[in-house]
Design a protein around this motif. Structure first.
Motif, PDB file in Angstrom:
ATOM      1  N   GLU A 195       0.962  -1.199   0.019  1.00  0.00           N
ATOM      2  CA  GLU A 195      -0.063  -0.125  -0.023  1.00  0.00           C
ATOM      3  C   GLU A 195       0.681   1.241  -0.008  1.00  0.00           C
ATOM      4  O   GLU A 195       0.510   2.227  -0.642  1.00  0.00           O
ATOM      5  CB  GLU A 195      -0.940   0.039   1.036  1.00  0.00           C
ATOM      6  N   GLN A 196       1.819   1.204   0.761  1.00  0.00           N
ATOM      7  CA  GLN A 196       2.804   2.464   0.601  1.00  0.00           C
ATOM      8  C   GLN A 196       3.451   2.503  -0.565  1.00  0.00           C
ATOM      9  O   GLN A 196       3.498   3.730  -1.209  1.00  0.00           O
ATOM     10  CB  GLN A 196       4.204   2.022   1.750  1.00  0.00           C
ATOM     11  N   GLY A 197       3.852   1.479  -1.195  1.00  0.00           N
ATOM     12  CA  GLY A 197       4.226   1.547  -2.561  1.00  0.00           C
ATOM     13  C   GLY A 197       3.324   2.221  -3.785  1.00  0.00           C
ATOM     14  O   GLY A 197       3.701   3.062  -4.327  1.00  0.00           O
ATOM     15  N   LYS A 198       1.961   1.921  -3.472  1.00  0.00           N
ATOM     16  CA  LYS A 198       1.057   2.276  -4.315  1.00  0.00           C
ATOM     17  C   LYS A 198       0.796   3.835  -4.203  1.00  0.00           C
ATOM     18  O   LYS A 198       0.691   4.711  -5.146  1.00  0.00           O
ATOM     19  CB  LYS A 198      -0.318   1.399  -4.092  1.00  0.00           C
ATOM     20  N   GLU A 199       0.711   4.186  -2.947  1.00  0.00           N
ATOM     21  CA  GLU A 199       0.852   5.579  -2.606  1.00  0.00           C
ATOM     22  C   GLU A 199       1.964   6.419  -3.183  1.00  0.00           C
ATOM     23  O   GLU A 199       1.852   7.554  -3.670  1.00  0.00           O
ATOM     24  CB  GLU A 199       0.375   5.784  -1.077  1.00  0.00           C
ATOM     25  N   PHE A 200       3.098   5.781  -3.062  1.00  0.00           N
ATOM     26  CA  PHE A 200       4.384   6.411  -3.496  1.00  0.00           C
ATOM     27  C   PHE A 200       4.000   6.723  -5.177  1.00  0.00           C
ATOM     28  O   PHE A 200       4.349   7.466  -5.812  1.00  0.00           O
ATOM     29  CB  PHE A 200       5.488   5.653  -3.520  1.00  0.00           C
ATOM     30  N   LEU A 201       3.659   5.481  -5.746  1.00  0.00           N
ATOM     31  CA  LEU A 201       3.618   5.693  -7.129  1.00  0.00           C
ATOM     32  C   LEU A 201       2.525   6.792  -7.596  1.00  0.00           C
ATOM     33  O   LEU A 201       2.711   7.427  -8.488  1.00  0.00           O
ATOM     34  CB  LEU A 201       3.150   4.377  -7.720  1.00  0.00           C
ATOM     35  N   LYS A 202       1.448   6.890  -6.837  1.00  0.00           N
ATOM     36  CA  LYS A 202       0.364   8.006  -7.032  1.00  0.00           C
ATOM     37  C   LYS A 202       0.862   9.301  -7.030  1.00  0.00           C
ATOM     38  O   LYS A 202       0.802  10.076  -7.904  1.00  0.00           O
ATOM     39  CB  LYS A 202      -0.651   7.760  -6.219  1.00  0.00           C
ATOM     40  N   LYS A 203       1.767   9.690  -6.190  1.00  0.00           N
ATOM     41  CA  LYS A 203       2.528  10.859  -5.910  1.00  0.00           C
ATOM     42  C   LYS A 203       3.547  10.908  -7.193  1.00  0.00           C
ATOM     43  O   LYS A 203       3.553  12.110  -7.799  1.00  0.00           O
ATOM     44  CB  LYS A 203       3.392  10.948  -4.789  1.00  0.00           C
ATOM     45  N   VAL A 204       4.137  10.022  -7.528  1.00  0.00           N
ATOM     46  CA  VAL A 204       5.098  10.286  -8.461  1.00  0.00           C
ATOM     47  C   VAL A 204       4.528  10.617  -9.847  1.00  0.00           C
ATOM     48  O   VAL A 204       4.696  11.441 -10.639  1.00  0.00           O
ATOM     49  CB  VAL A 204       6.148   9.062  -8.876  1.00  0.00           C
ATOM     50  N   ALA A 206       1.359  11.759 -10.258  1.00  0.00           N
ATOM     51  CA  ALA A 206       0.576  13.133 -10.316  1.00  0.00           C
ATOM     52  C   ALA A 206       1.422  14.083 -10.466  1.00  0.00           C
ATOM     53  O   ALA A 206       0.956  15.244 -10.950  1.00  0.00           O
ATOM     54  CB  ALA A 206       0.344  13.302  -8.632  1.00  0.00           C
ATOM     55  N   ASP A 207       2.934  14.067 -10.708  1.00  0.00           N
ATOM     56  CA  ASP A 207       3.658  15.326 -11.005  1.00  0.00           C
ATOM     57  C   ASP A 207       3.720  15.440 -12.598  1.00  0.00           C
ATOM     58  O   ASP A 207       4.920  14.856 -13.026  1.00  0.00           O
ATOM     59  CB  ASP A 207       5.208  15.045 -10.295  1.00  0.00           C
ATOM     60  N   ASN A 208       2.922  15.673 -13.065  1.00  0.00           N
ATOM     61  CA  ASN A 208       2.841  15.533 -14.917  1.00  0.00           C
ATOM     62  C   ASN A 208       3.557  16.367 -15.144  1.00  0.00           C
ATOM     63  O   ASN A 208       3.762  16.384 -16.544  1.00  0.00           O
ATOM     64  CB  ASN A 208       1.144  15.788 -15.164  1.00  0.00           C
ATOM     65  N   ASP A 209       3.888  17.810 -14.707  1.00  0.00           N
ATOM     66  CA  ASP A 209       4.594  18.872 -15.321  1.00  0.00           C
ATOM     67  C   ASP A 209       6.177  18.706 -15.230  1.00  0.00           C
ATOM     68  O   ASP A 209       6.956  19.302 -15.919  1.00  0.00           O
ATOM     69  CB  ASP A 209       4.353  19.976 -14.515  1.00  0.00           C
ATOM     70  N   LYS A 210       6.720  17.480 -14.538  1.00  0.00           N
ATOM     71  CA  LYS A 210       8.122  17.269 -14.609  1.00  0.00           C
ATOM     72  C   LYS A 210       8.536  16.863 -15.791  1.00  0.00           C
ATOM     73  O   LYS A 210       7.873  15.693 -16.386  1.00  0.00           O
ATOM     74  CB  LYS A 210       8.335  16.567 -13.343  1.00  0.00           C
ATOM     75  N   GLU A 211       9.691  17.286 -16.443  1.00  0.00           N
ATOM     76  CA  GLU A 211      10.288  16.535 -17.582  1.00  0.00           C
ATOM     77  C   GLU A 211      11.158  15.587 -17.172  1.00  0.00           C
ATOM     78  O   GLU A 211      11.873  15.540 -16.448  1.00  0.00           O
ATOM     79  CB  GLU A 211      10.882  17.566 -18.342  1.00  0.00           C
ATOM     80  N   ARG A 212      10.742  14.262 -17.666  1.00  0.00           N
ATOM     81  CA  ARG A 212      11.606  13.232 -17.303  1.00  0.00           C
ATOM     82  C   ARG A 212      12.465  12.622 -18.420  1.00  0.00           C
ATOM     83  O   ARG A 212      12.190  12.652 -19.562  1.00  0.00           O
ATOM     84  CB  ARG A 212      10.418  11.800 -16.938  1.00  0.00           C
ATOM     85  N   SER A 213      13.560  12.137 -18.055  1.00  0.00           N
ATOM     86  CA  SER A 213      14.355  11.503 -18.873  1.00  0.00           C
ATOM     87  C   SER A 213      13.888  10.043 -19.310  1.00  0.00           C
ATOM     88  O   SER A 213      13.065   9.501 -18.354  1.00  0.00           O
ATOM     89  CB  SER A 213      15.838  11.274 -18.201  1.00  0.00           C
ATOM     90  N   ASP A 214      14.632   9.490 -20.311  1.00  0.00           N
ATOM     91  CA  ASP A 214      14.211   8.071 -20.713  1.00  0.00           C
ATOM     92  C   ASP A 214      14.258   7.118 -19.660  1.00  0.00           C
ATOM     93  O   ASP A 214      13.593   6.289 -19.411  1.00  0.00           O
ATOM     94  CB  ASP A 214      14.751   7.444 -21.942  1.00  0.00           C
ATOM     95  N   GLN A 215      15.266   7.051 -18.769  1.00  0.00           N
ATOM     96  CA  GLN A 215      15.792   6.352 -17.710  1.00  0.00           C
ATOM     97  C   GLN A 215      14.733   6.464 -16.661  1.00  0.00           C
ATOM     98  O   GLN A 215      14.110   5.311 -16.038  1.00  0.00           O
ATOM     99  CB  GLN A 215      17.192   6.610 -16.904  1.00  0.00           C
ATOM    100  N   GLU A 216      14.346   7.700 -16.341  1.00  0.00           N
ATOM    101  CA  GLU A 216      13.414   8.009 -15.300  1.00  0.00           C
ATOM    102  C   GLU A 216      11.984   7.357 -15.826  1.00  0.00           C
ATOM    103  O   GLU A 216      11.229   6.480 -14.843  1.00  0.00           O
ATOM    104  CB  GLU A 216      13.073   9.401 -15.003  1.00  0.00           C
ATOM    105  N   LYS A 217      11.562   7.583 -17.212  1.00  0.00           N
ATOM    106  CA  LYS A 217      10.276   6.915 -17.573  1.00  0.00           C
ATOM    107  C   LYS A 217      10.345   5.427 -17.413  1.00  0.00           C
ATOM    108  O   LYS A 217       9.293   4.865 -17.012  1.00  0.00           O
ATOM    109  CB  LYS A 217      10.242   7.303 -18.783  1.00  0.00           C
ATOM    110  N   SER A 218      11.463   4.862 -17.780  1.00  0.00           N
ATOM    111  CA  SER A 218      11.479   3.364 -17.784  1.00  0.00           C
ATOM    112  C   SER A 218      11.555   2.954 -16.187  1.00  0.00           C
ATOM    113  O   SER A 218      10.738   2.079 -16.063  1.00  0.00           O
ATOM    114  CB  SER A 218      13.142   2.941 -18.268  1.00  0.00           C
ATOM    115  N   ASP A 219      12.146   3.669 -15.259  1.00  0.00           N
ATOM    116  CA  ASP A 219      12.154   3.449 -13.812  1.00  0.00           C
ATOM    117  C   ASP A 219      10.626   3.463 -13.339  1.00  0.00           C
ATOM    118  O   ASP A 219      10.373   2.469 -12.375  1.00  0.00           O
ATOM    119  CB  ASP A 219      12.922   4.065 -13.124  1.00  0.00           C
ATOM    120  N   ILE A 220       9.760   4.401 -13.800  1.00  0.00           N
ATOM    121  CA  ILE A 220       8.751   4.456 -13.359  1.00  0.00           C
ATOM    122  C   ILE A 220       7.540   3.199 -13.894  1.00  0.00           C
ATOM    123  O   ILE A 220       7.007   2.521 -13.044  1.00  0.00           O
ATOM    124  CB  ILE A 220       7.921   5.778 -13.746  1.00  0.00           C
ATOM    125  N   LEU A 221       7.863   3.087 -15.273  1.00  0.00           N
ATOM    126  CA  LEU A 221       7.051   1.881 -15.515  1.00  0.00           C
ATOM    127  C   LEU A 221       7.360   0.531 -15.219  1.00  0.00           C
ATOM    128  O   LEU A 221       6.427  -0.278 -14.831  1.00  0.00           O
ATOM    129  CB  LEU A 221       7.344   1.722 -16.994  1.00  0.00           C
TER     130      LEU A 221
END
Length: 328
Positions: A195-204, A206-221
């Motif tokens: 549940e903590q993991g799910k909440e953490f992912l929601k916060k990440v 939700a930050d739609n304005d942040k410009e993400r690198s390919d590595q960061e996109k990969s890590d989120i997925l």
């Protein structure tokens, strides 16, 4: 299950017992038997000898047997570029590992983390291996002074290996800018509580304005894949792992997606979708290579003692499903 099919003859057992008494000078037949099994595997496949030597070490051998196990294990860690394992082993048994070999490990790590020098890496290691949730002050102060994301990454990897997830989260909370990717705090959250993991992912997310690198996109997925695996939604898990590989770290993505497919009972789909190699560094990739290769089962039979050990480790539960269901 195939794990129960490996039997030792009475004569082999007898000779192992005799070898223990004569060569070691004291009675440790079980420990010596484990060591002999590891040494035998080393003649067939050095990579898969590692789990057996690790098992032998957990039985807490002493004297000459301890020296033999530690020496062979350290040598194989070096041979197969398992640098952090070699580093931890060298720290645990400094009197059994020559200083030149321990220095070689540090030089290899400095090459990976350049331009960070050995002194800063070793300082981080010293503080990270004793940090815990009650006392991580020295580690935090050291990292703040250095102020380098790569050192935070190195510390996080060490802490993950020690399962000090709360320490990683405290580092992230105090200085999130040193974590260009949510990977380490995200894994830590999921390790502690889904549940903590799910909440953490929601916060990440939700930050739609942040410009993400390919590595960061990969890590989120990748973290999405972890979430759905823990939720036992393996189809979605495989999908997100595969998506993560389209941005970065494709080998990691393919391996994790394969695990999710196996957990769904889709071994044939896994073999038709992904191509694996017999890796000198990764036991799991090598197992999947043999699993999907024509007549690969013959090679896997020799590796069964090591596969059994690997299947008991966190993250490798799919091995039990793979071989319980399909056999070799």
């Amino acid at each position: 299950m195939f794990f129960s099919k490996r039997n030792h003859s009475l004569s082999n057992t007898f000779f192992l017992w005799i070898g223990t008494v004569l060569c070691l000078g004291f009675y440790q037949p079980i420990l010596a038997g484990t060591y002999e099994e590891a040494y035998e595997m080393e003649q067939t496949n050095t990579l898969f000898a590692i789990p057996l030597y690790e098992k032998a070490l957990t039985t807490k051998p002493t004297g000459k047997l301890q020296k033999a196990v530690v020496s062979r294990l350290f040598f194989l860690y070096k041979k197969h570029s398992k640098l952090l394992d070699a580093l931890f082993l060298g720290s645990r048994y400094p009197s059994l590992i020559p200083s030149k070999d321990r220095t070689w490990i540090w030089n290899q790590l400095a090459e990976i983390y350049k331009p960070i020098n050995v002194s800063d890496l070793s300082g981080t290691y010293v503080f990270a291996v004793k940090a815990n949730v009650e006392n991580a002050t020295e580690l935090k102060e050291h990292l703040k002074i250095q102020n380098l994301p790569k050192l935070y990454e190195f510390a996080s990897i060490l802490l993950l290996k020690r399962k000090q997830y709360n320490v990683i989260l405290s580092l992230y909370e105090e200085n999130p800018n040193m974590f260009p990717s949510p990977l380490f705090p995200g894994i830590s959250q999921f390790k502690l509580n889904i549940e903590q993991g799910k909440e953490f992912l929601k916060k990440v997310l939700a930050d739609n304005d942040k410009e993400r690198s390919d590595q960061e996109k990969s890590d989120i997925l990748y973290l999405m894949g972890v979430h759905y695996r823990q939720s036992n939604e393996q189809e979605l898990s495989a999908r997100y792992f595969r998506m993560s590989g389209s941005f970065f770290a494709k080998p990691r993505a393919d391996l994790e997606a394969s695990k999710s497919l196996v957990l769904q009972g889709k071994t044939k789909e896994m073999c038709s979708t992904f191509k694996f190699v017999s890796s000198p560094y990764d036991e799991i990739e090598t197992i999947l290579y043999y699993q999907c290769a024509p007549n690969g089962g013959q090679s896997l039979r020799f590796l069964l003692p090591s596969i059994q050990i690997l299947s008991e480790r966190e993250g490798n539960e799919f091995l039990k499903v793979l071989y319980t269901k399909d056999g070799i």
